[in-house]
Design an enzyme around this catalytic site. Structure first.
Site, short mmCIF file in Angstrom:
data_model
loop_
_atom_site.label_atom_id
_atom_site.label_comp_id
_atom_site.label_asym_id
_atom_site.label_seq_id
_atom_site.Cartn_x
_atom_site.Cartn_y
_atom_site.Cartn_z
N ASN A 7 0.98 -1.24 -0.19
CA ASN A 7 0.16 -0.10 -0.05
C ASN A 7 0.92 0.81 0.51
O ASN A 7 0.97 1.59 1.02
CB ASN A 7 -1.02 -0.12 1.50
CG ASN A 7 -1.62 1.11 2.06
OD1 ASN A 7 -1.82 1.94 0.06
ND2 ASN A 7 -3.08 1.03 1.95
N LYS A 14 3.24 0.64 3.08
CA LYS A 14 2.89 -0.24 3.86
C LYS A 14 3.03 -2.14 3.35
O LYS A 14 2.26 -1.64 2.74
CB LYS A 14 1.17 0.04 5.03
CG LYS A 14 1.05 0.74 5.76
CD LYS A 14 0.17 1.74 6.96
CE LYS A 14 -0.52 1.97 6.63
NZ LYS A 14 -1.49 2.97 6.55
N ARG A 90 -2.85 -2.18 -3.56
CA ARG A 90 -4.02 -1.12 -3.30
C ARG A 90 -3.78 -0.22 -4.02
O ARG A 90 -2.69 0.50 -4.35
CB ARG A 90 -4.03 -0.88 -1.30
CG ARG A 90 -4.83 -0.19 -1.53
CD ARG A 90 -5.11 0.52 -0.40
NE ARG A 90 -6.00 1.71 -0.12
CZ ARG A 90 -5.89 2.90 0.86
NH1 ARG A 90 -5.12 3.56 1.32
NH2 ARG A 90 -7.04 3.59 0.42
N HIS A 179 -12.97 3.73 0.35
CA HIS A 179 -12.94 2.59 1.23
C HIS A 179 -13.60 1.17 1.20
O HIS A 179 -14.05 0.50 2.05
CB HIS A 179 -13.46 2.62 2.53
CG HIS A 179 -12.69 3.99 3.72
ND1 HIS A 179 -14.29 4.90 4.23
CD2 HIS A 179 -11.74 4.47 3.93
CE1 HIS A 179 -13.14 5.81 4.39
NE2 HIS A 179 -11.62 5.54 4.50
N GLY A 211 -10.44 9.00 8.16
CA GLY A 211 -11.28 8.91 7.08
C GLY A 211 -12.60 8.49 7.44
O GLY A 211 -12.44 7.38 7.84
N ARG A 240 -11.62 16.64 7.20
CA ARG A 240 -12.70 17.15 5.91
C ARG A 240 -13.41 17.07 6.52
O ARG A 240 -14.15 16.16 7.46
CB ARG A 240 -12.81 15.43 5.37
CG ARG A 240 -11.15 15.49 4.28
CD ARG A 240 -11.63 14.13 4.21
NE ARG A 240 -11.00 13.14 4.36
CZ ARG A 240 -10.12 11.79 3.89
NH1 ARG A 240 -11.16 11.25 3.23
NH2 ARG A 240 -10.08 11.30 4.54
N GLU A 383 -8.09 -4.54 5.19
CA GLU A 383 -7.82 -4.99 3.99
C GLU A 383 -6.88 -5.28 3.48
O GLU A 383 -7.09 -6.03 2.03
CB GLU A 383 -7.47 -3.03 4.02
CG GLU A 383 -9.53 -1.97 4.03
CD GLU A 383 -9.33 -0.76 4.24
OE1 GLU A 383 -8.01 -0.36 4.99
OE2 GLU A 383 -9.23 -0.08 3.07
#
Ligand code: ADP
Length: 399
Positions: A7, A14, A90, A179, A211, A240, A383
């Site tokens: 990722n 990662k 990812r 997501h 997020g 956000r 994930e």
């Protein structure tokens, strides 16, 4: 089969190496400050941490060091790089092209480049990561797993904005959602825990981290989600703003003399619970301050919970009912008080939370009472596992 999951962010990376025979994590880690002073690789094996500080001028150097760490005599977990059967990447944006994960070839790379305009901050580092891996492991198959793919099943009425139709055909302006890998993972896990097929249930998944997004899932397919053309839309997040009246932007440009870039940065980086609390984007800080009587911190929590609760209400309407609500990600998995506050306003659905179960932590758990009309779950998202599973399946079926 061993699958490496990567990722890539703009200056970070990662990774996780998984043994797919038993879905165990063999090693995982994080590289930070790629291309900046102070590059560092933190490699974790069997609960032990190895920290490697070394200049890393780009992602290729970083991935090279990750591979070295994986085969290292002392803290490595494989004898040779050839033991890595496939790499799962990812990728944030797959546009309308990809409704599922895909084996990476030249055509896919071209499509990823085309999607850069839709995700200018996220797709470029993803592409850099794929190219670096391809150079270092030229004969290893690679799979792209998209954040947007799961939401490609949204019906037209859910993904179209009421803007001139031409903006959709010319620029691809529509709701994409993000997501997706997390929403898919927790919804599949919830179906398993309920002993039902995903086709037979209506679910609302709440991914609440820095997020945050919710998804309405019917018959195993995403039918609506709160994030939109970008990950700025939807519920309130750490920094956000989520949905606001779009006319606020031209108002700020005119009245506050802001540039479009400043307004964009304000909405992405200075808003959300950080903006409301004037304290922190981290929910732990905000919950602690609220407990000590900080009114703005309490307001931030109230606004956040209200927006999640009303999004759940919206999705009950989209689904014409709901069988299960699932909480996941940093806040969703860890904050019992937040889950309780959100569910407190959902009694009209016949939701009853068991406070004792809600207080437990760590593993996938049903937190509703046996007589609750809607089941409520806390499911830690994974994930990386979802990416590894897709990678294994695609690589095996391509043989
Ligand atoms: P992301 O992947 O979007 O960066 P995470 O899913 O890791 O975010 O979630 C991070 C957020 O989760 C943190 O900012 C923090 O606010 C929240 N969080 C983590 N642990 C707790 C906790 N014990 N209580 C409340 N909030 C928590």
């Amino acid at each position: 089969m061993k699958v490496l999951v990567i990722n890539c962010g703009s200056s970070s990376l990662k990774y996780q190496l998984m043994n797919m025979e038993n879905e165990n994590v063999l090693a995982k880690g994080l590289v930070e400050r790629i291309g900046i002073d102070g590059s560092v690789l933190t490699h974790k094996v069997n609960g032990e941490k190895v920290v490697i500080e070394q200049p890393m001028k780009d992602h290729k150097v970083a991935i090279g060091l990750v591979l070295d760490a994986l085969v290292d005599k002392k803290h490595g977990v494989i004898g040779d790089m050839s033991e890595i059967s496939a790499v799962g990447h990812r990728v944030v944006h797959g546009g309308e092209k990809y409704a599922s994960s895909v084996l990476i070839d030249g055509k896919v790379m071209e499509a990823l480049e085309e999607c850069v305009k839709l995700a200018p901050l996220h797709n470029p580092p993803n592409i850099i990561g794929i190219n670096a891996c391809k150079e270092l492991m030229p004969s290893t198959p690679m799979v792209a797993v998209f954040d947007t793919a799961f939401h490609q099943t949204l019906p037209e009425e859910a993904y179209m904005y009421a803007l001139p139709y031409e903006l959709y055909t010319k620029y691809g302006v529509r709701k994409y959602g993000f997501h997706g890998t997390s929403h898919r993972f927790v919804s599949m896990t919830a179906a398993e825990m309920m002993g039902k097929k995903p086709e037979d249930i209506k679910m609302i998944t709440c991914h609440l981290g820095n997020g945050a997004s919710l998804a309405a899932i019917k018959g195993g397919k995403s039918v609506d989600t709160t994030m939109g053309f970008t990950p700025l839309a939807g519920v309130v997040m750490g920094t956000r703003c989520g949905d606001i009246d779009p006319a606020i932007v031209p108002f700020l440009v005119k009245e506050a003399g802001m540039s479009i870039e400043e307004a964009d940065a304000l909405m992405n980086k200075k808003s959300g619970v950080l903006g409301l609390s004037e304290l922190s984007s981290d929910f732990r800080d905000i919950e602690n301050a609220a407990k000590e009587g900080n009114k703005k911190a309490q307001l931030a929590l109230d606004v956040f919970d209200y927006r999640v609760r009303t999004a759940i209400g919206t999705y009950v309407a989209a689904l014409n009912g709901v069988d299960a609500i699932i909480f996941t990600a940093g806040l969703g998995e860890n904050s019992a008080s937040n889950r309780a506050a959100i569910c407190e306003g959902l009694t009209y659905l016949g939701i009853k939370i068991d406070p004792e179960k809600n207080g437990q932590r760590g593993e996938a758990l049903e937190i509703s009472t046996p007589d609750s009309k809607v089941k409520v779950f806390v499911i830690p998202t994974d994930e990386e596992l979802m990416i590894a599973r897709d990678t294994k399946e695609i690589v095996e079926s391509a043989k």
